[in-house]
Design a protein around this motif. Structure first.
Motif, mmCIF file in Angstrom:
data_model
loop_
_atom_site.group_PDB
_atom_site.id
_atom_site.type_symbol
_atom_site.label_atom_id
_atom_site.label_comp_id
_atom_site.label_asym_id
_atom_site.label_seq_id
_atom_site.Cartn_x
_atom_site.Cartn_y
_atom_site.Cartn_z
ATOM 1 N N PRO A 139 0.053 5.751 -4.181
ATOM 2 C CA PRO A 139 -0.152 4.307 -4.419
ATOM 3 C C PRO A 139 0.676 3.423 -3.493
ATOM 4 O O PRO A 139 0.180 2.412 -2.991
ATOM 5 C CB PRO A 139 0.276 4.141 -5.883
ATOM 6 C CG PRO A 139 0.124 5.474 -6.487
ATOM 7 C CD PRO A 139 0.458 6.430 -5.422
ATOM 8 N N TRP A 167 4.646 17.260 -7.163
ATOM 9 C CA TRP A 167 3.260 16.833 -7.384
ATOM 10 C C TRP A 167 3.206 15.453 -8.027
ATOM 11 O O TRP A 167 2.405 14.594 -7.625
ATOM 12 C CB TRP A 167 2.567 17.858 -8.284
ATOM 13 C CG TRP A 167 1.119 17.510 -8.541
ATOM 14 C CD1 TRP A 167 0.071 17.752 -7.725
ATOM 15 C CD2 TRP A 167 0.607 16.840 -9.702
ATOM 16 N NE1 TRP A 167 -1.080 17.284 -8.269
ATOM 17 C CE2 TRP A 167 -0.780 16.698 -9.506
ATOM 18 C CE3 TRP A 167 1.176 16.342 -10.856
ATOM 19 C CZ2 TRP A 167 -1.597 16.097 -10.432
ATOM 20 C CZ3 TRP A 167 0.365 15.731 -11.776
ATOM 21 C CH2 TRP A 167 -1.012 15.606 -11.575
ATOM 22 N N LEU A 168 4.056 15.208 -9.046
ATOM 23 C CA LEU A 168 4.088 13.881 -9.671
ATOM 24 C C LEU A 168 4.514 12.806 -8.679
ATOM 25 O O LEU A 168 3.957 11.696 -8.666
ATOM 26 C CB LEU A 168 5.046 13.910 -10.868
ATOM 27 C CG LEU A 168 4.605 14.729 -12.082
ATOM 28 C CD1 LEU A 168 5.710 14.763 -13.124
ATOM 29 C CD2 LEU A 168 3.330 14.136 -12.692
ATOM 30 N N TRP A 169 5.496 13.118 -7.832
ATOM 31 C CA TRP A 169 5.958 12.130 -6.845
ATOM 32 C C TRP A 169 4.852 11.782 -5.848
ATOM 33 O O TRP A 169 4.621 10.626 -5.543
ATOM 34 C CB TRP A 169 7.167 12.690 -6.124
ATOM 35 C CG TRP A 169 7.669 11.811 -5.019
ATOM 36 C CD1 TRP A 169 7.438 11.948 -3.694
ATOM 37 C CD2 TRP A 169 8.480 10.644 -5.153
ATOM 38 N NE1 TRP A 169 8.038 10.970 -2.970
ATOM 39 C CE2 TRP A 169 8.700 10.134 -3.853
ATOM 40 C CE3 TRP A 169 9.040 9.976 -6.230
ATOM 41 C CZ2 TRP A 169 9.448 9.002 -3.614
ATOM 42 C CZ3 TRP A 169 9.803 8.842 -5.991
ATOM 43 C CH2 TRP A 169 9.989 8.358 -4.701
ATOM 44 N N ARG A 170 4.143 12.820 -5.361
ATOM 45 C CA ARG A 170 3.060 12.540 -4.417
ATOM 46 C C ARG A 170 1.915 11.798 -5.075
ATOM 47 O O ARG A 170 1.305 10.914 -4.466
ATOM 48 C CB ARG A 170 2.560 13.854 -3.816
ATOM 49 C CG ARG A 170 3.528 14.528 -2.874
ATOM 50 C CD ARG A 170 2.829 15.632 -2.086
ATOM 51 N NE ARG A 170 2.233 16.625 -2.976
ATOM 52 C CZ ARG A 170 2.869 17.701 -3.413
ATOM 53 N NH1 ARG A 170 4.120 17.919 -3.053
ATOM 54 N NH2 ARG A 170 2.266 18.552 -4.206
ATOM 55 N N THR A 171 1.608 12.148 -6.325
ATOM 56 C CA THR A 171 0.425 11.569 -6.967
ATOM 57 C C THR A 171 0.692 10.156 -7.489
ATOM 58 O O THR A 171 -0.150 9.259 -7.328
ATOM 59 C CB THR A 171 -0.019 12.476 -8.123
ATOM 60 O OG1 THR A 171 -0.228 13.801 -7.609
ATOM 61 C CG2 THR A 171 -1.304 11.968 -8.750
ATOM 62 N N LEU A 172 1.856 9.942 -8.135
ATOM 63 C CA LEU A 172 2.106 8.685 -8.828
ATOM 64 C C LEU A 172 2.870 7.669 -7.995
ATOM 65 O O LEU A 172 2.819 6.474 -8.318
ATOM 66 C CB LEU A 172 2.883 8.966 -10.122
ATOM 67 C CG LEU A 172 2.199 9.913 -11.124
ATOM 68 C CD1 LEU A 172 3.082 10.112 -12.336
ATOM 69 C CD2 LEU A 172 0.835 9.357 -11.544
ATOM 70 N N VAL A 173 3.597 8.116 -6.959
ATOM 71 C CA VAL A 173 4.443 7.175 -6.224
ATOM 72 C C VAL A 173 4.023 7.058 -4.765
ATOM 73 O O VAL A 173 3.745 5.963 -4.268
ATOM 74 C CB VAL A 173 5.924 7.607 -6.325
ATOM 75 C CG1 VAL A 173 6.802 6.669 -5.509
ATOM 76 C CG2 VAL A 173 6.383 7.635 -7.774
#
Length: 363
Positions: A101, A92-98
Protein backbone atom coordinates in the motif's frame (compact mmCIF):
# COMPACT_ATOMS: atom_id res chain seq x y z
CA UNK A 1 55.96 -38.25 28.20
CA UNK A 2 57.62 -38.91 24.83
CA UNK A 3 61.23 -37.68 24.53
CA UNK A 4 61.77 -35.07 21.85
CA UNK A 5 64.52 -35.12 19.25
CA UNK A 6 66.30 -32.14 20.73
CA UNK A 7 66.31 -33.91 24.14
CA UNK A 8 67.79 -37.07 22.60
CA UNK A 9 70.82 -35.21 21.21
CA UNK A 10 74.05 -35.51 23.12
CA UNK A 11 75.42 -32.11 24.25
CA UNK A 12 78.01 -30.74 21.84
CA UNK A 13 81.59 -31.12 22.88
CA UNK A 14 83.83 -28.08 23.02
CA UNK A 15 86.68 -27.71 20.57
CA UNK A 16 90.16 -28.41 21.97
CA UNK A 17 92.59 -25.59 22.57
CA UNK A 18 90.29 -23.36 24.67
CA UNK A 19 91.81 -20.93 27.12
CA UNK A 20 92.08 -21.19 30.86
CA UNK A 21 89.41 -18.50 31.31
CA UNK A 22 86.81 -20.68 29.57
CA UNK A 23 87.79 -23.73 31.65
CA UNK A 24 87.68 -21.72 34.89
CA UNK A 25 84.22 -20.28 34.14
CA UNK A 26 82.53 -23.38 32.75
CA UNK A 27 82.39 -25.78 35.73
CA UNK A 28 81.02 -23.36 38.41
CA UNK A 29 78.48 -21.93 36.01
CA UNK A 30 77.23 -25.39 35.03
CA UNK A 31 76.94 -26.54 38.65
CA UNK A 32 74.93 -23.45 39.68
CA UNK A 33 72.71 -23.57 36.59
CA UNK A 34 72.07 -27.32 37.00
CA UNK A 35 70.97 -26.82 40.62
CA UNK A 36 68.60 -24.05 39.51
CA UNK A 37 67.25 -25.72 36.36
CA UNK A 38 66.51 -29.30 37.52
CA UNK A 39 63.57 -28.41 39.86
CA UNK A 40 62.13 -26.05 37.26
CA UNK A 41 62.34 -28.74 34.56
CA UNK A 42 60.73 -31.35 36.82
CA UNK A 43 57.85 -29.02 37.71
CA UNK A 44 57.47 -27.98 34.06
CA UNK A 45 57.30 -31.60 32.77
CA UNK A 46 54.82 -32.59 35.51
CA UNK A 47 52.53 -29.64 34.74
CA UNK A 48 52.76 -30.30 30.99
CA UNK A 49 51.82 -33.98 31.43
CA UNK A 50 48.96 -33.08 33.79
CA UNK A 51 47.68 -30.43 31.37
CA UNK A 52 47.76 -32.83 28.41
CA UNK A 53 45.95 -35.53 30.39
CA UNK A 54 43.29 -33.07 31.61
CA UNK A 55 42.78 -31.71 28.09
CA UNK A 56 42.52 -35.17 26.56
CA UNK A 57 40.26 -36.80 29.17
CA UNK A 58 38.18 -33.94 30.62
CA UNK A 59 38.22 -30.64 28.76
CA UNK A 60 37.83 -31.87 25.19
CA UNK A 61 34.87 -34.28 25.88
CA UNK A 62 33.25 -31.71 28.18
CA UNK A 63 33.59 -28.96 25.57
CA UNK A 64 32.19 -31.21 22.82
CA UNK A 65 29.22 -32.22 24.99
CA UNK A 66 28.44 -28.65 26.00
CA UNK A 67 28.69 -27.50 22.38
CA UNK A 68 26.34 -30.30 21.24
CA UNK A 69 23.84 -29.52 24.03
CA UNK A 70 23.93 -25.77 23.23
CA UNK A 71 23.39 -26.39 19.53
CA UNK A 72 20.68 -29.03 20.04
CA UNK A 73 18.74 -27.41 22.89
CA UNK A 74 19.17 -23.71 22.13
CA UNK A 75 20.47 -22.83 18.68
CA UNK A 76 18.41 -25.19 16.52
CA UNK A 77 15.05 -24.58 18.31
CA UNK A 78 15.56 -20.83 18.39
CA UNK A 79 16.59 -20.76 14.71
CA UNK A 80 13.63 -22.92 13.67
CA UNK A 81 11.20 -20.82 15.75
CA UNK A 82 12.64 -17.58 14.38
CA UNK A 83 12.53 -18.69 10.75
CA UNK A 84 9.18 -20.49 10.86
CA UNK A 85 7.06 -18.61 13.38
CA UNK A 86 8.49 -15.07 13.35
CA UNK A 87 10.39 -14.10 10.21
CA UNK A 88 8.19 -15.67 7.53
CA UNK A 89 4.76 -14.48 8.89
CA UNK A 90 6.05 -11.03 9.79
CA UNK A 91 7.72 -10.65 6.39
CA UNK A 92 4.56 -11.65 4.57
CA UNK A 93 2.41 -9.31 6.69
CA UNK A 94 4.91 -6.47 6.21
CA UNK A 95 4.96 -6.90 2.43
CA UNK A 96 1.20 -7.31 2.15
CA UNK A 97 -0.10 -4.71 4.63
CA UNK A 98 2.62 -2.04 4.64
CA UNK A 99 5.04 -2.16 1.73
CA UNK A 100 2.54 -2.73 -1.09
CA UNK A 101 0.00 0.00 0.00
CA UNK A 102 2.75 2.50 0.79
CA UNK A 103 4.43 1.83 -2.56
CA UNK A 104 1.17 2.37 -4.43
CA UNK A 105 0.44 5.57 -2.48
CA UNK A 106 3.99 6.85 -3.09
CA UNK A 107 3.80 6.18 -6.82
CA UNK A 108 0.30 7.63 -7.14
CA UNK A 109 0.49 10.67 -4.84
CA UNK A 110 4.16 11.68 -5.06
CA UNK A 111 6.06 10.24 -8.02
CA UNK A 112 3.46 10.75 -10.78
CA UNK A 113 2.60 14.40 -9.84
CA UNK A 114 6.30 15.22 -9.40
CA UNK A 115 7.12 13.78 -12.85
CA UNK A 116 4.25 15.71 -14.49
CA UNK A 117 5.26 18.94 -12.71
CA UNK A 118 8.91 18.52 -13.73
CA UNK A 119 8.12 17.64 -17.33
CA UNK A 120 5.36 20.16 -18.17
CA UNK A 121 5.99 23.09 -15.78
CA UNK A 122 9.53 23.28 -14.36
CA UNK A 123 11.39 22.26 -17.54
CA UNK A 124 9.79 24.97 -19.82
CA UNK A 125 10.11 27.62 -17.08
CA UNK A 126 13.76 26.68 -16.48
CA UNK A 127 14.57 26.84 -20.19
CA UNK A 128 13.01 30.31 -20.46
CA UNK A 129 14.87 31.55 -17.40
CA UNK A 130 18.16 30.12 -18.77
CA UNK A 131 17.63 31.91 -22.15
CA UNK A 132 16.83 35.18 -20.34
CA UNK A 133 19.85 34.88 -18.01
CA UNK A 134 22.12 34.06 -20.99
CA UNK A 135 20.97 37.17 -22.89
CA UNK A 136 21.27 39.36 -19.80
CA UNK A 137 24.78 38.01 -19.15
CA UNK A 138 25.91 38.81 -22.71
CA UNK A 139 24.56 42.36 -22.38
CA UNK A 140 26.23 42.88 -18.99
CA UNK A 141 29.57 41.55 -20.30
CA UNK A 142 29.46 43.95 -23.29
CA UNK A 143 28.49 46.87 -21.03
CA UNK A 144 31.28 46.04 -18.53
CA UNK A 145 33.89 45.90 -21.27
CA UNK A 146 32.67 49.25 -22.68
CA UNK A 147 32.74 50.96 -19.28
CA UNK A 148 35.73 49.41 -17.49
CA UNK A 149 38.04 47.53 -19.88
CA UNK A 150 38.31 49.49 -23.14
CA UNK A 151 39.05 52.96 -21.57
CA UNK A 152 41.84 51.51 -19.39
CA UNK A 153 43.28 49.59 -22.34
CA UNK A 154 43.39 52.75 -24.45
CA UNK A 155 44.91 54.75 -21.56
CA UNK A 156 47.62 52.11 -20.99
CA UNK A 157 48.38 51.60 -24.68
CA UNK A 158 48.52 55.27 -25.81
CA UNK A 159 49.54 57.20 -22.64
CA UNK A 160 51.07 55.15 -19.79
CA UNK A 161 53.13 52.75 -21.85
CA UNK A 162 55.08 55.44 -23.85
CA UNK A 163 55.66 57.50 -20.70
CA UNK A 164 56.82 54.40 -18.81
CA UNK A 165 59.24 53.40 -21.57
CA UNK A 166 60.81 56.92 -21.54
CA UNK A 167 61.13 56.99 -17.74
CA UNK A 168 62.61 53.46 -17.81
CA UNK A 169 65.28 54.48 -20.33
CA UNK A 170 66.29 57.52 -18.23
CA UNK A 171 66.42 55.47 -15.01
CA UNK A 172 68.46 52.73 -16.71
CA UNK A 173 71.01 55.29 -18.00
CA UNK A 174 71.30 56.89 -14.53
CA UNK A 175 71.69 53.53 -12.78
CA UNK A 176 74.36 52.38 -15.26
CA UNK A 177 76.57 55.46 -14.99
CA UNK A 178 75.91 56.31 -11.33
CA UNK A 179 75.89 52.80 -9.76
CA UNK A 180 77.16 50.02 -12.03
CA UNK A 181 80.29 51.66 -13.40
CA UNK A 182 81.56 52.93 -9.98
CA UNK A 183 80.76 49.58 -8.35
CA UNK A 184 82.67 47.67 -11.07
CA UNK A 185 85.74 49.94 -10.64
CA UNK A 186 85.58 49.57 -6.84
CA UNK A 187 85.39 45.73 -7.10
CA UNK A 188 88.24 45.50 -9.63
CA UNK A 189 90.73 47.92 -8.04
CA UNK A 190 89.93 47.83 -4.27
CA UNK A 191 87.95 44.80 -3.09
CA UNK A 192 89.76 42.14 -5.14
CA UNK A 193 93.30 42.93 -3.85
CA UNK A 194 91.98 43.32 -0.31
CA UNK A 195 90.15 39.94 -0.48
CA UNK A 196 93.23 38.16 -1.83
CA UNK A 197 95.31 39.49 1.07
CA UNK A 198 92.72 38.43 3.63
CA UNK A 199 92.47 34.94 2.03
CA UNK A 200 96.29 34.50 2.17
CA UNK A 201 96.31 35.54 5.84
CA UNK A 202 93.42 33.20 6.74
CA UNK A 203 95.06 30.29 4.89
CA UNK A 204 98.27 30.74 6.86
CA UNK A 205 96.40 30.97 10.19
CA UNK A 206 94.40 27.84 9.27
CA UNK A 207 97.54 25.87 8.50
CA UNK A 208 99.10 26.89 11.83
CA UNK A 209 95.94 26.06 13.81
CA UNK A 210 95.51 22.70 12.03
CA UNK A 211 99.11 21.77 12.83
CA UNK A 212 98.67 22.71 16.48
CA UNK A 213 95.36 20.80 16.81
CA UNK A 214 96.86 17.74 15.14
CA UNK A 215 99.92 17.50 17.42
CA UNK A 216 98.16 18.65 20.60
CA UNK A 217 94.78 16.83 20.32
CA UNK A 218 94.53 14.33 17.48
CA UNK A 219 97.89 12.51 17.83
CA UNK A 220 97.50 11.94 21.63
CA UNK A 221 93.88 10.77 21.19
CA UNK A 222 94.87 8.36 18.39
CA UNK A 223 97.71 6.98 20.49
CA UNK A 224 95.38 6.59 23.51
CA UNK A 225 92.75 4.83 21.36
CA UNK A 226 95.24 2.59 19.55
CA UNK A 227 97.51 1.57 22.42
CA UNK A 228 95.18 1.72 25.48
CA UNK A 229 91.44 1.60 24.72
CA UNK A 230 91.46 -0.93 21.87
CA UNK A 231 93.49 -3.60 23.78
CA UNK A 232 91.39 -3.02 26.90
CA UNK A 233 88.17 -3.30 24.91
CA UNK A 234 89.34 -6.49 23.24
CA UNK A 235 90.17 -8.07 26.59
CA UNK A 236 86.82 -6.97 28.03
CA UNK A 237 84.97 -8.23 24.94
CA UNK A 238 86.71 -11.61 25.20
CA UNK A 239 85.81 -11.90 28.90
CA UNK A 240 82.15 -10.90 28.32
CA UNK A 241 81.87 -13.19 25.30
CA UNK A 242 83.28 -16.16 27.19
CA UNK A 243 81.01 -15.56 30.18
CA UNK A 244 77.88 -15.10 28.08
CA UNK A 245 78.68 -18.08 25.87
CA UNK A 246 79.38 -20.33 28.83
CA UNK A 247 76.21 -19.23 30.63
CA UNK A 248 74.12 -19.92 27.51
CA UNK A 249 75.80 -23.25 26.89
CA UNK A 250 75.38 -24.16 30.56
CA UNK A 251 71.67 -23.37 30.43
CA UNK A 252 71.19 -25.50 27.30
CA UNK A 253 73.28 -28.38 28.64
CA UNK A 254 71.58 -28.32 32.04
CA UNK A 255 68.14 -28.11 30.45
CA UNK A 256 68.88 -31.25 28.42
CA UNK A 257 70.32 -32.99 31.50
CA UNK A 258 67.23 -31.97 33.47
CA UNK A 259 65.10 -33.43 30.67
CA UNK A 260 66.95 -36.74 30.96
CA UNK A 261 66.46 -36.71 34.75
CA UNK A 262 62.80 -35.77 34.33
CA UNK A 263 62.23 -38.63 31.86
CA UNK A 264 63.93 -41.07 34.22
CA UNK A 265 61.76 -39.90 37.15
CA UNK A 266 58.65 -40.03 34.96
CA UNK A 267 59.45 -43.57 33.78
CA UNK A 268 60.09 -44.69 37.36
CA UNK A 269 56.80 -43.20 38.56
CA UNK A 270 54.97 -44.68 35.55
CA UNK A 271 56.43 -48.11 36.27
CA UNK A 272 55.46 -47.86 39.95
CA UNK A 273 51.90 -46.77 39.08
CA UNK A 274 51.61 -49.49 36.47
CA UNK A 275 52.65 -52.27 38.86
CA UNK A 276 50.63 -50.85 41.76
CA UNK A 277 47.37 -50.01 39.95
CA UNK A 278 47.23 -50.90 36.25
CA UNK A 279 48.48 -54.49 36.39
CA UNK A 280 46.21 -55.49 39.35
CA UNK A 281 43.20 -53.91 37.62
CA UNK A 282 44.11 -55.64 34.34
CA UNK A 283 44.55 -58.99 36.16
CA UNK A 284 41.17 -58.60 37.91
CA UNK A 285 39.51 -57.66 34.59
CA UNK A 286 41.09 -60.54 32.69
CA UNK A 287 40.80 -63.31 35.31
CA UNK A 288 37.63 -62.33 37.23
CA UNK A 289 35.38 -59.88 35.40
CA UNK A 290 35.74 -61.35 31.90
CA UNK A 291 34.80 -64.96 32.87
CA UNK A 292 32.01 -63.61 35.09
CA UNK A 293 30.65 -61.51 32.20
CA UNK A 294 30.85 -64.46 29.80
CA UNK A 295 29.04 -66.64 32.35
CA UNK A 296 26.28 -64.05 32.84
CA UNK A 297 25.94 -63.63 29.06
CA UNK A 298 25.83 -67.38 28.27
CA UNK A 299 24.01 -68.61 31.37
CA UNK A 300 21.47 -65.83 32.09
CA UNK A 301 21.19 -63.16 29.37
CA UNK A 302 21.07 -65.47 26.31
CA UNK A 303 18.41 -67.89 27.78
CA UNK A 304 16.35 -64.90 28.94
CA UNK A 305 16.48 -63.36 25.44
CA UNK A 306 15.52 -66.74 23.88
CA UNK A 307 12.61 -67.11 26.35
CA UNK A 308 11.42 -63.56 25.59
CA UNK A 309 11.59 -64.21 21.84
CA UNK A 310 9.64 -67.48 22.27
CA UNK A 311 7.02 -65.75 24.46
CA UNK A 312 6.65 -62.95 21.89
CA UNK A 313 6.09 -65.47 19.06
CA UNK A 314 3.57 -67.37 21.24
CA UNK A 315 1.63 -64.16 21.97
CA UNK A 316 1.55 -63.25 18.25
CA UNK A 317 0.33 -66.75 17.30
CA UNK A 318 -2.36 -66.69 20.02
CA UNK A 319 -3.57 -63.25 18.90
CA UNK A 320 -3.71 -64.42 15.28
CA UNK A 321 -5.73 -67.54 16.25
CA UNK A 322 -8.20 -65.44 18.33
CA UNK A 323 -8.74 -63.05 15.44
CA UNK A 324 -9.35 -65.96 13.05
CA UNK A 325 -11.79 -67.59 15.52
CA UNK A 326 -13.75 -64.33 16.09
CA UNK A 327 -13.72 -62.67 12.66
CA UNK A 328 -12.83 -65.52 10.33
CA UNK A 329 -9.92 -65.99 8.01
CA UNK A 330 -8.97 -62.99 5.94
CA UNK A 331 -10.24 -63.10 2.36
CA UNK A 332 -7.65 -63.93 -0.18
CA UNK A 333 -7.40 -61.33 -2.98
CA UNK A 334 -8.67 -62.77 -6.32
CA UNK A 335 -6.44 -62.13 -9.32
CA UNK A 336 -8.16 -60.14 -12.03
CA UNK A 337 -8.90 -62.08 -15.26
CA UNK A 338 -6.94 -60.93 -18.28
CA UNK A 339 -9.34 -59.50 -20.89
CA UNK A 340 -7.89 -59.09 -24.38
CA UNK A 341 -8.33 -55.63 -25.87
CA UNK A 342 -11.11 -55.35 -28.41
CA UNK A 343 -10.38 -53.23 -31.44
CA UNK A 344 -13.67 -53.78 -33.31
CA UNK A 345 -17.22 -54.65 -32.24
CA UNK A 346 -17.59 -58.39 -31.70
CA UNK A 347 -20.64 -58.94 -33.96
CA UNK A 348 -20.85 -62.47 -35.45
CA UNK A 349 -19.98 -62.88 -39.06
CA UNK A 350 -17.79 -59.88 -39.34
CA UNK A 351 -14.20 -59.78 -40.48
CA UNK A 352 -11.67 -59.11 -37.72
CA UNK A 353 -8.14 -57.88 -38.05
CA UNK A 354 -6.91 -60.14 -35.22
CA UNK A 355 -8.13 -63.41 -36.86
CA UNK A 356 -7.14 -65.24 -40.03
CA UNK A 357 -10.77 -66.17 -40.79
CA UNK A 358 -12.39 -64.17 -43.62
CA UNK A 359 -15.82 -64.15 -45.22
CA UNK A 360 -14.67 -66.57 -47.93
CA UNK A 361 -12.95 -69.15 -45.70
CA UNK A 362 -15.24 -69.24 -42.62
CA UNK A 363 -17.46 -72.29 -41.94
Amino acid sequence: MEPMDKDRRVPDRYEPGEGCLTTAVRLPVRIVVLVLVVPVRLVWDALAALGRAAHRTVLRPLGGGLAWLWRTLVVLPVAWTWRTLVVAPLGWLWRTLVVAPLGWLWRTLAVAPAVWLWRYVLTPVGRGIAWLVRGLGVALVWLGKALFVWPWVALWRYVLAPVGRGIGAVVAWLVRYLVVVPARWLYAHVLTPLGRGIAWLVRGLGTVLATLVRWIVVVPLVALWRHVLVPSGRVLAVVVTVVVREVGAAFGHCWRVAGIISRAVGRFLGTVLRWLFVEPVRWVYRTVLTPLGHGIRDGIWRPVRQALRTARETVRQTRRELRRALFGAPREPQPAAAVPPRREPGAPGTRTLGSSTTALTKD
